[in-house]
Design a protein around this motif. Structure first.
Motif, PDB file in Angstrom:
ATOM      1  N   ALA A   1       0.785  -1.073  -0.143  1.00  0.00           N
ATOM      2  CA  ALA A   1      -0.009  -0.033   0.026  1.00  0.00           C
ATOM      3  C   ALA A   1       1.006   1.321  -0.038  1.00  0.00           C
ATOM      4  O   ALA A   1       0.513   2.297  -0.420  1.00  0.00           O
ATOM      5  N   PHE A   2       1.884   1.133   0.702  1.00  0.00           N
ATOM      6  CA  PHE A   2       3.021   2.468   0.850  1.00  0.00           C
ATOM      7  C   PHE A   2       3.581   2.509  -0.603  1.00  0.00           C
ATOM      8  O   PHE A   2       3.450   3.797  -0.922  1.00  0.00           O
ATOM      9  N   ARG A   3       3.990   1.492  -1.458  1.00  0.00           N
ATOM     10  CA  ARG A   3       4.734   1.774  -2.677  1.00  0.00           C
ATOM     11  C   ARG A   3       3.566   2.177  -3.686  1.00  0.00           C
ATOM     12  O   ARG A   3       3.682   2.872  -4.603  1.00  0.00           O
TER      13      ARG A   3
ATOM     14  N   LEU B   1       3.239   5.052  -6.699  1.00  0.00           N
ATOM     15  CA  LEU B   1       2.935   4.815  -7.893  1.00  0.00           C
ATOM     16  C   LEU B   1       1.823   5.810  -8.636  1.00  0.00           C
ATOM     17  O   LEU B   1       1.736   6.407  -9.404  1.00  0.00           O
ATOM     18  N   ARG B   2       0.849   5.598  -7.648  1.00  0.00           N
ATOM     19  CA  ARG B   2      -0.729   6.394  -7.907  1.00  0.00           C
ATOM     20  C   ARG B   2      -0.348   7.925  -8.206  1.00  0.00           C
ATOM     21  O   ARG B   2      -0.634   8.561  -9.128  1.00  0.00           O
ATOM     22  N   ALA B   3       0.608   8.452  -7.218  1.00  0.00           N
ATOM     23  CA  ALA B   3       0.798   9.775  -7.275  1.00  0.00           C
ATOM     24  C   ALA B   3       1.601  10.225  -8.455  1.00  0.00           C
ATOM     25  O   ALA B   3       1.602  11.375  -8.799  1.00  0.00           O
ATOM     26  N   ASN B   4       2.497   9.402  -8.933  1.00  0.00           N
ATOM     27  CA  ASN B   4       3.350   9.626 -10.038  1.00  0.00           C
ATOM     28  C   ASN B   4       2.748   8.986 -11.383  1.00  0.00           C
ATOM     29  O   ASN B   4       3.303   8.700 -12.577  1.00  0.00           O
TER      30      ASN B   4
ATOM     31  N   ALA C   1       8.183   7.577  -9.197  1.00  0.00           N
ATOM     32  CA  ALA C   1       7.689   7.083  -7.949  1.00  0.00           C
ATOM     33  C   ALA C   1       8.779   6.955  -7.206  1.00  0.00           C
ATOM     34  O   ALA C   1       8.969   7.265  -5.895  1.00  0.00           O
ATOM     35  N   ALA C   2      10.028   6.210  -7.580  1.00  0.00           N
ATOM     36  CA  ALA C   2      11.214   5.879  -6.964  1.00  0.00           C
ATOM     37  C   ALA C   2      11.873   7.145  -6.248  1.00  0.00           C
ATOM     38  O   ALA C   2      12.241   7.187  -5.119  1.00  0.00           O
ATOM     39  N   ASN C   3      11.971   8.109  -7.169  1.00  0.00           N
ATOM     40  CA  ASN C   3      12.603   9.323  -6.826  1.00  0.00           C
ATOM     41  C   ASN C   3      11.698  10.034  -6.094  1.00  0.00           C
ATOM     42  O   ASN C   3      12.339  10.693  -5.013  1.00  0.00           O
TER      43      ASN C   3
END
Length: 152
Positions: free
Chosen positions: A86-88, A92-95, A102-104
């Motif tokens: 859920a955290f990851r 991903l959704r935000a980006n 998302a990684a950055n």
């Protein structure tokens, strides 16, 4: 309202510029901008296979960019917190499922969290109890607006 005459004048100038810019858009362009503003543009159907691929790509980018970072420290402190699905997925959704972005953002997130709350809170969800008096006053003053998806 607490605004000086100059602040009111500046606010009116900004409102006028925004109105002028919006009036110059077509109906479709205005609709698109409203969707972007409310976070409902280009909704993506998420099935398990789609998310699994996106998460694998995110993991790949993180593996190549986290050496010596606060992300790496957080991962060593609490791997379950850092790798929680859920955290990851939140990043991903935000980006818009761009794994590299998302990684950055995750790297920047841990840098900012460390700067604001210290190493002890790096792998802890921040709650109101973690805020000091100035932080709470800032929240009450409206300097921060939490954005989510407007499903109306």
């Amino acid at each position: 309202d607490g605004l000086t005459a100059e602040d009111k004048k500046n606010k009116q100038e900004i409102d006028d510029l925004l109105s002028e810019a919006l009036n110059g858009l077509t109906f479709e362009e205005r609709e698109e901008q409203q969707e972007v503003l409310h976070g409902v543009n280009d909704l993506v159907f998420e099935d398990d296979a789609f998310l699994d691929r996106a998460l694998q790509e995110l993991e790949s980018h993180l593996a190549n960019t986290t050496r010596g970072s606060l992300y790496e420290i957080a991962e060593s402190m609490d791997p379950a917190y850092v790798s929680a699905r859920a955290f990851r997925v939140m990043f991903l959704r935000a980006n818009e499922y761009d794994a590299k972005s998302a990684a950055n953002q995750m790297l920047r997130f841990f840098e900012s969290k460390h700067q604001l709350f210290g190493i002890d809170k790096l792998v802890k969800d921040i709650t109101i109890e973690d805020l000091d008096e100035d932080d709470i006053a800032c929240l009450k003053g409206g300097w921060l607006q939490l954005m989510g998806r407007d499903k109306s």
